[in-house]
Design a protein around this motif. Structure first.
Motif, PDB file in Angstrom:
ATOM      1  N   ILE A  45      -9.981 -12.723  -6.099  1.00 35.09           N
ATOM      2  CA  ILE A  45     -10.453 -11.805  -7.129  1.00 35.09           C
ATOM      3  C   ILE A  45      -9.647 -10.508  -7.031  1.00 35.09           C
ATOM      4  CG2 ILE A  45     -12.427 -10.515  -7.996  1.00 35.09           C
ATOM      5  CD1 ILE A  45     -14.216 -12.650  -6.832  1.00 35.09           C
ATOM      6  N   LYS A  46      -9.004 -10.135  -8.126  1.00 34.13           N
ATOM      7  CA  LYS A  46      -8.147  -8.949  -8.137  1.00 34.13           C
ATOM      8  C   LYS A  46      -8.994  -7.688  -8.205  1.00 34.13           C
ATOM      9  CE  LYS A  46      -4.244  -6.981 -10.718  1.00 34.13           C
ATOM     10  NZ  LYS A  46      -3.349  -7.146 -11.892  1.00 34.13           N
ATOM     11  N   GLN A  47      -8.723  -6.742  -7.326  1.00 33.51           N
ATOM     12  CA  GLN A  47      -9.419  -5.467  -7.344  1.00 33.51           C
ATOM     13  C   GLN A  47      -8.478  -4.349  -6.902  1.00 33.51           C
ATOM     14  OE1 GLN A  47     -11.494  -5.584  -2.908  1.00 33.51           O
ATOM     15  NE2 GLN A  47     -12.785  -5.661  -4.703  1.00 33.51           N
ATOM     16  N   LEU A  48      -8.781  -3.159  -7.379  1.00 31.20           N
ATOM     17  CA  LEU A  48      -8.015  -1.985  -6.958  1.00 31.20           C
ATOM     18  C   LEU A  48      -8.619  -1.484  -5.653  1.00 31.20           C
ATOM     19  CD1 LEU A  48      -6.633   0.752  -9.266  1.00 31.20           C
ATOM     20  CD2 LEU A  48      -7.578   1.367  -7.063  1.00 31.20           C
ATOM     21  N   GLN A  49      -7.818  -1.462  -4.600  1.00 33.64           N
ATOM     22  CA  GLN A  49      -8.315  -1.142  -3.262  1.00 33.64           C
ATOM     23  C   GLN A  49      -7.766   0.201  -2.779  1.00 33.64           C
ATOM     24  OE1 GLN A  49      -7.111  -4.481  -0.864  1.00 33.64           O
ATOM     25  NE2 GLN A  49      -8.725  -5.830  -1.692  1.00 33.64           N
ATOM     26  N   ILE A  50      -8.656   0.959  -2.135  1.00 36.89           N
ATOM     27  CA  ILE A  50      -8.282   2.214  -1.478  1.00 36.89           C
ATOM     28  C   ILE A  50      -8.504   2.014   0.013  1.00 36.89           C
ATOM     29  CG2 ILE A  50      -8.779   4.670  -1.275  1.00 36.89           C
ATOM     30  CD1 ILE A  50      -9.819   4.600  -4.138  1.00 36.89           C
ATOM     31  N   GLN A  51      -7.422   1.861   0.738  1.00 39.45           N
ATOM     32  CA  GLN A  51      -7.495   1.604   2.168  1.00 39.45           C
ATOM     33  C   GLN A  51      -7.182   2.904   2.917  1.00 39.45           C
ATOM     34  OE1 GLN A  51      -4.996  -1.732   3.122  1.00 39.45           O
ATOM     35  NE2 GLN A  51      -6.034  -3.119   1.677  1.00 39.45           N
ATOM     36  N   VAL A  52      -8.231   3.469   3.474  1.00 38.23           N
ATOM     37  CA  VAL A  52      -8.134   4.784   4.123  1.00 38.23           C
ATOM     38  C   VAL A  52      -7.491   4.653   5.505  1.00 38.23           C
ATOM     39  CG1 VAL A  52      -9.440   6.781   4.918  1.00 38.23           C
ATOM     40  CG2 VAL A  52     -10.170   5.567   2.860  1.00 38.23           C
ATOM     41  N   ASN A  53      -6.625   5.609   5.845  1.00 44.06           N
ATOM     42  CA  ASN A  53      -5.971   5.660   7.161  1.00 44.06           C
ATOM     43  C   ASN A  53      -6.753   6.607   8.065  1.00 44.06           C
ATOM     44  OD1 ASN A  53      -4.282   6.025   9.392  1.00 44.06           O
ATOM     45  ND2 ASN A  53      -2.423   5.906   8.160  1.00 44.06           N
ATOM     46  N   PRO A  54      -7.387   6.113   9.122  1.00 45.24           N
ATOM     47  CA  PRO A  54      -8.194   6.988   9.985  1.00 45.24           C
ATOM     48  C   PRO A  54      -7.384   8.125  10.619  1.00 45.24           C
ATOM     49  CG  PRO A  54      -8.676   4.686  10.425  1.00 45.24           C
ATOM     50  CD  PRO A  54      -7.476   4.719   9.531  1.00 45.24           C
ATOM     51  N   LEU A  55      -6.126   7.852  10.956  1.00 46.41           N
ATOM     52  CA  LEU A  55      -5.309   8.897  11.582  1.00 46.41           C
ATOM     53  C   LEU A  55      -5.055  10.041  10.604  1.00 46.41           C
ATOM     54  CD1 LEU A  55      -2.710   6.692  13.526  1.00 46.41           C
ATOM     55  CD2 LEU A  55      -4.769   7.825  14.407  1.00 46.41           C
TER      56      LEU A  55
END
Length: 561
Positions: free
Chosen positions: A183-193
């Protein structure tokens, strides 16, 4: 009453023949256009409630979702049983109601109780959803999709936004379950550093993104002659626009989302997977509506898929339309059963001719088979009973019975007409036929009702067994009653039309002349050794009863569809 009915059928034999021909024609039309199903609707009256809760463990789903739903619907009218299944991220609650209750009213009562429930569930949980009504056989068709270029994102997008809506628009389709694909979705992958570097919390990112995509009403501007509605535009929709969102401002500088996270399109975490012939793809399970006809719905689905073929070629999609098709089993069963019915009718015709040694009498008796079966089918269809394997099974069982009434009547009429022809003062043919029919009419009526009453207990069964086997009993009883009606009306009319033209011999047919001496000798031996025969019969009955506990039993036979 019976005497008057027989007299009218002989007098107006042309009208009777015309009505019989019309019944066969109308019945053939109804059978050709009627849908077929595998089994009758045998599922209990139940309502299924499904609630999605991403991220929750099975224990949390049970305590926070399943239990509140069970408490909310407790005490509903005609509610018999409530069961729940809690797995990771999903709650399924099944409410079973009384057999005599109205299924649609039950769904309405459940929906009213669930209306005020979302406020008591976790914020991350979705609303409780009452699943669509589905048929007992559930799956109408299972089909598969493969992407020639291996792009599962595009394949799932085409399935969700093009194929599934088209299938749901088909009458008789309740739901389409999709398995596999991405399933295609717009993802926001946060960088903890990066969050630590810019001294930013995850909640700040979530709040900023939520505010940026929230749709707000902007009111209106009213002038002297019109009112103009204002609409907010410029909301971010692409990854580039999301990267430019300002999360916070610190020390005179803007901190954008691009500095804290990577933004792009990607697959949703998979909840299912599917392979077709070892290749990753998508499985679509089409669920039929409650009361829908499996064969008719399957053909409509296939027509819709045929119309989508240009799209499949354009998108490079391979379609596998028959991974599982219950209609194949139905069509095979009907074809084989139809062949067996024709073969049985042929054997009946040959047997009648062998014993009566007259083709016309054999034809008169054999015509009771199609008229009785077609008449029973027409009555069932007019009352809204779909044809299924159980109905056809009841008709097949009745095949040997429906001809009995006509045989008794035809044989007696034929014998009396031969005797009348040899008489010095022959009576009119219609009077002879009328008298001959009345001679056996009482025994024929009693025998037909007794045979039909044997299947009445099937109509009194409750639960799944009653819903499954009642159509078999209905079909059998109707076929027997239609055969009685045929013997009362059509057989005298046909006898008057076909048997009054010539003179026959008083001697028995050849086969009867051969059998009678053998039967006479056998009967004489049985009378002389009555006690031995009675003891043997009694021993066989005891042995049969003793063998019953050793029989294996199953609710249904093995189905190799």
């Amino acid at each position: 009453m019976l005497s008057g009915l027989i007299r009218l059928s002989i007098r107006y034999h042309g009208i009777v023949m015309t009505l019989a021909a019309l019944l066969l024609a109308y019945g053939g039309f109804r059978i050709a256009t009627a849908g077929l199903d595998m089994f009758p609707e045998f599922a209990p009256k139940k309502v299924i409630i499904q609630t999605e809760a991403p991220g929750l463990s099975p224990g949390q789903v049970e305590v926070l979702i399943s239990r509140p739903i069970e408490l909310a619907i407790a005490g509903l009218a005609n509610l018999q049983l409530t069961r729940s299944e809690s797995i990771q991220g999903l709650s399924v609650v099944t409410a079973t109601f009384d057999e005599a209750s109205d299924l649609f009213r039950n769904r309405q009562l459940v929906s009213e109780r669930l209306a005020n429930l979302p406020g008591r569930l976790p914020a991350t949980a979705g609303p409780p959803v009452v699943l669509p009504l589905s048929s007992s056989s559930a799956t109408v068709l299972t089909l598969g999709l493969n992407a020639n270029d291996g792009d599962l994102l595009n394949l799932r997008t085409v399935a969700d936004w093009t194929i599934v809506p088209r299938l749901l628009a088909i009458p008789g389709v309740a739901d389409v379950n999709v398995f596999g694909g991405s399933i295609k979705q717009l993802q926001i992958q946060v960088n903890p550093l990066q969050l630590q570097r810019f001294n930013t919390g995850l909640n700040e990112v979530i709040q900023a993104v939520s505010e940026a995509i929230r749709q707000r009403g902007s009111g209106f501007v009213e002038t002297d002659n019109q009112r103009m509605t204002l609409q907010l535009t410029g909301l971010p929709v692409s990854p580039v626009e999301f990267e430019q969102l300002v999360i916070k401002r610190e020390h005179g500088q803007n901190i954008t989302l691009a500095q804290l996270a990577s933004v792009g399109y990607g697959p949703e975490p998979p909840f299912s997977a599917a392979q077709i012939q070892g290749e990753a793809g998508i499985i679509l399970m089409v669920i039929g509506q409650y009361g829908a006809n499996t064969l008719s719905v399957s053909r409509r689905i296939e027509q819709a898929l045929e119309a989508l073929q240009p799209l499949f070629k354009q998108q490079g999609i391979s379609l596998h339309p028959h991974l599982f098709r219950p209609a194949d089993y139905i069509e095979t069963s009907v074809n084989k059963l139809s062949g067996h019915l024709l073969l049985g009718g042929l054997f009946v015709l040959i047997t009648l001719y062998a014993f009566l040694f007259n083709l016309r009498t054999a034809i008169i008796a054999a015509l009771a088979i199609p008229l009785s079966l077609v008449g029973a089918i027409v009555v069932l269809l007019e009352y809204g009973v779909n044809l299924n394997v159980m109905v056809l099974g009841g008709l097949a069982i009745a095949l040997g019975e429906v001809v009995d009434d006509a045989i008794i009547d035809t044989e007696n009429i034929f014998r009396r007409l031969r005797q009348n022809h040899q008489s010095a003062t022959p009576l009119p043919a219609d009077q002879v036929i009328h008298s001959a029919s009345l001679e056996v009419r009482g025994s024929v009526v009693y025998a037909s009702f007794i045979v039909a009453l044997v299947f009445v207990p099937l109509l009194t069964l409750d639960g799944i067994a009653g819903r499954l086997f009642a159509p078999l009993g209905q079909a059998y009883i109707l076929a027997i009653l239609m055969s009685l009606l045929t013997a009362l009306i059509l057989t005298p009319a046909l006898s008057y039309l076909l048997l009054t033209g010539g003179k026959g011999s008083l001697s028995d047919p050849p086969l009867m002349r051969f059998i009678k001496p053998l039967y006479h000798n056998l009967l004489s031996w049985v009378i002389k050794h009555f006690r031995v025969v009675a003891l043997c019969c009694f021993a066989i009955c005891l042995a049969s009863l003793a063998a019953i506990p050793g029989f294996s039993n199953k609710f249904l036979p093995e189905l190799r569809e």
